[in-house]
Scaffold this active site. Structure first.
Site: not given
Ligand SMILES: NC(=O)c1ccc[n+]([C@@H]2O[C@H](COP(=O)([O-])OP(=O)(O)OC[C@H]3O[C@@H](n4cnc5c(N)ncnc54)[C@H](O)[C@@H]3O)[C@@H](O)[C@H]2O)c1
Length: 342
Positions: A55, A163, A167, A50, A30-31, A193, A75-76
Site C-alpha cells: 500500500g 494464496y 484465503k 498498514d 487499493f480496496i 476487483v 504489521d498484522i
Molecule cells: N483486488 C482483488 O481483485 C482481490 C480479489 C480477491 C481478494 N482480494 C483481497 O482483498 C484484500 C485487499 O486487496 P487489495 O487488492 O486492496 O490489495 P493491496 O495490496 O492494494 O492492499 C493490501 C494492503 O494490505 C497491506 N498489508 C500487507 N501485508 C500487511 C501486513 N503484514 N501488515 C499490515 N498491512 C499489510 C498492504 O500494505 C496494502 O496496503 C486482500 O485481502 C486481498 O487478498 C482482493
C-alpha cells in the site's frame, strides 16, 4: 404508509452508528483506502492499520490531518499491533493480506505468515476487544478447480494455489471463531476487483491497471492464451457497498457466512481490451491502433469465473450499481488523470 416510529428508530440508529470506530486493516491499499474514503465521508472514526508493504501513504494522505482518522503503521503479523489497532473499535474490515496467486507460488511462506498468521492475530485481537463484527476479504480463488458456473457460495472445489489455501483457511477460522467464541463474522469473496488506485506497476499488478498503463504508453498488452477466458470483473464501488451492508446488516440470518462480491456478469479478456481501447481512445485516438500480443496460456488459470450474487441480494439486499462498462469508464478517467504519461 410508512410507520413514523420505525423511520425515527432507523434515523437514531444511523446517527449512533456514525460515531463508532471502524478499523480498516490494509487501509493504505487499493480496496482498503477506498473503504477509508467511504467511511470517513460518512462520518465514522476510522483507524487504518498498514505496514505499507504493497500500500501507499499517498492513498490515505487526504485523511492524515483529520482528527477522525488514525493511522497505525504496524504489521498484522505482530499481535501487539493488532491489539493496539482494535482498541475501542466496533467493526473490523480486514483487508490486509498479500494478494496475487503468482506471488504465493513464488513465496508461499510469506503469503502464509501474512494471510493466515496475520488473520489469526487480527481475529483473536478482535475477539478479545469485543468488536461487534469482523468482516474480512475472502477470495473467489476459494472456488479452485470447481468448474461449476455460476459460482455459488456453498459449492467449492480444491484450491489451486498457496494464496487460495490461505484465503480458504480464513473462512475456516472465521467459522470456528463464531462457533467457539460467538464472534460475528462475514467473509466477502471478492471477484477480480478493479478501480481507482489499483496499482498498475510491478510484477504482481492486476490485469486491468496493467493493460491501462500499457495502452496509455502505446505498448502492446500481452494476453495469455486466446483471450476467450472470462472473469466477473467487479468495480470498487460495488465492493464498498457490499462491505457496508455486511458491516451493518441487522438480519441474523445474514451473519456468520460468506458472500460472493461481484457484479454477476462475465467478460472475456478480448472484450475487456476492446472496452479499454474504446474508453481510452476518447483521450488519445492513437490507442485504438495499439496491437495486442497473444502469448502462451498461463498454467493454473481457470478458464471462466462468474459469481452468483443471489445470496447477497437475498440476505444483504446487495444491489450493485456498476456494470463492467460503467466501472471501466470511471476507472479509465481516473488513470488518465492520475498516471504519468510519456
Ligand atoms: N483486488 C482483488 O481483485 C482481490 C480479489 C480477491 C481478494 N482480494 C483481497 O482483498 C484484500 C485487499 O486487496 P487489495 O487488492 O486492496 O490489495 P493491496 O495490496 O492494494 O492492499 C493490501 C494492503 O494490505 C497491506 N498489508 C500487507 N501485508 C500487511 C501486513 N503484514 N501488515 C499490515 N498491512 C499489510 C498492504 O500494505 C496494502 O496496503 C486482500 O485481502 C486481498 O487478498 C482482493
Amino acid at each position: 404508509m410508512k410507520n413514523p416510529q420505525i423511520t425515527q428508530q432507523k434515523t437514531r440508529y444511523t446517527m449512533n452508528e456514525r460515531m463508532l470506530k471502524v478499523l480498516i486493516t490494509g487501509g493504505a491499499g487499493f480496496i482498503g483506502s477506498n473503504l477509508c474514503d467511504h467511511f470517513m465521508a460518512k462520518g465514522y472514526k476510522v483507524i487504518c492499520l498498514d505496514n505499507f508493504s504493497t500500500g501507499f501513504r499517498k492513498n490515505i494522505e487526504d485523511h492524515l490531518s483529520n482528527p477522525n482518522f488514525t493511522l497505525i503503521e504496524g504489521d498484522i503479523r505482530n499481535i501487539e499491533d493488532c491489539r493496539k489497532a482494535v482498541e475501542g473499535v466496533s467493526y473490523v474490515l480486514h483487508q490486509a493480506a498479500l494478494g496475487s496467486v503468482p506471488r504465493s507460488v513464488k513465496d508461499p511462506l510469506t503469503s502464509n505468515d501474512v494471510n493466515v498468521g496475520g488473520f489469526l492475530n487480527m481475529i483473536t485481537a478482535s475477539r478479545d476487544a469485543g468488536v461487534k463484527r469482523f468482516v474480512y476479504a475472502a477470495s473467489s480463488s476459494t472456488y479452485g478447480d470447481s468448474d461449476a458456473l455460476p459460482k455459488e457460495e456453498e459449492k467449492i472445489g480444491k484450491p489451486l494455489s498457496p494464496y487460495a489455501v490461505t484465503k480458504y483457511i480464513n473462512e475456516l477460522y472465521a467459522d470456528v471463531f463464531n462457533r467457539t467464541y460467538g464472534l460475528e463474522t462475514i467473509g466477502l469473496r471478492y471477484f477480480n476487483v478493479f478501480g481507482r488506485r489499483q496499482d498498475p506497476a510491478g510484477a504482481y499488478a492486476a490485469v486491468i491497471p496493467r493493460f491501462v498503463l500499457q495502452l496509455m504508453n502505446h505498448q502492446s498488452p500481452i494476453i495469455n492464451g486466446g483471450g476467450d477466458y472470462s472473469r466477473d470483473f467487479t468495480y470498487i464501488d460495488n465492493v464498498i457497498h457490499m462491505n457496508e451492508l455486511a458491516m451493518l446488516s441487522q438480519n441474523p440470518a445474514a451473519v456468520n457466512t460468506v458472500y460472493n462480491t461481484a457484479f454477476g456478469d462475465r467478460t472475456t479478456l478480448n472484450e475487456l481490451l476492446g472496452y479499454l481501447k474504446e474508453f481510452l481512445s476518447e483521450y488519445d485516438s492513437a490507442i485504438e491502433n495499439v496491437e495486442v500480443i497473444y502469448g502462451p496460456e498461463r498454467l493454473g488459470d481457470i478458464p471462466h469465473s462468474l459469481a452468483s450474487i443471489d445470496k447477497a441480494k437475498r440476505l444483504l439486499h446487495y444491489d450493485p450499481q456498476f456494470s463492467i462498462r460503467k466501472g471501466l469508464k470511471e476507472a479509465v478517467a481516473w488513470y488518465w488523470n492520475n498516471l504519468k504519461r510519456p
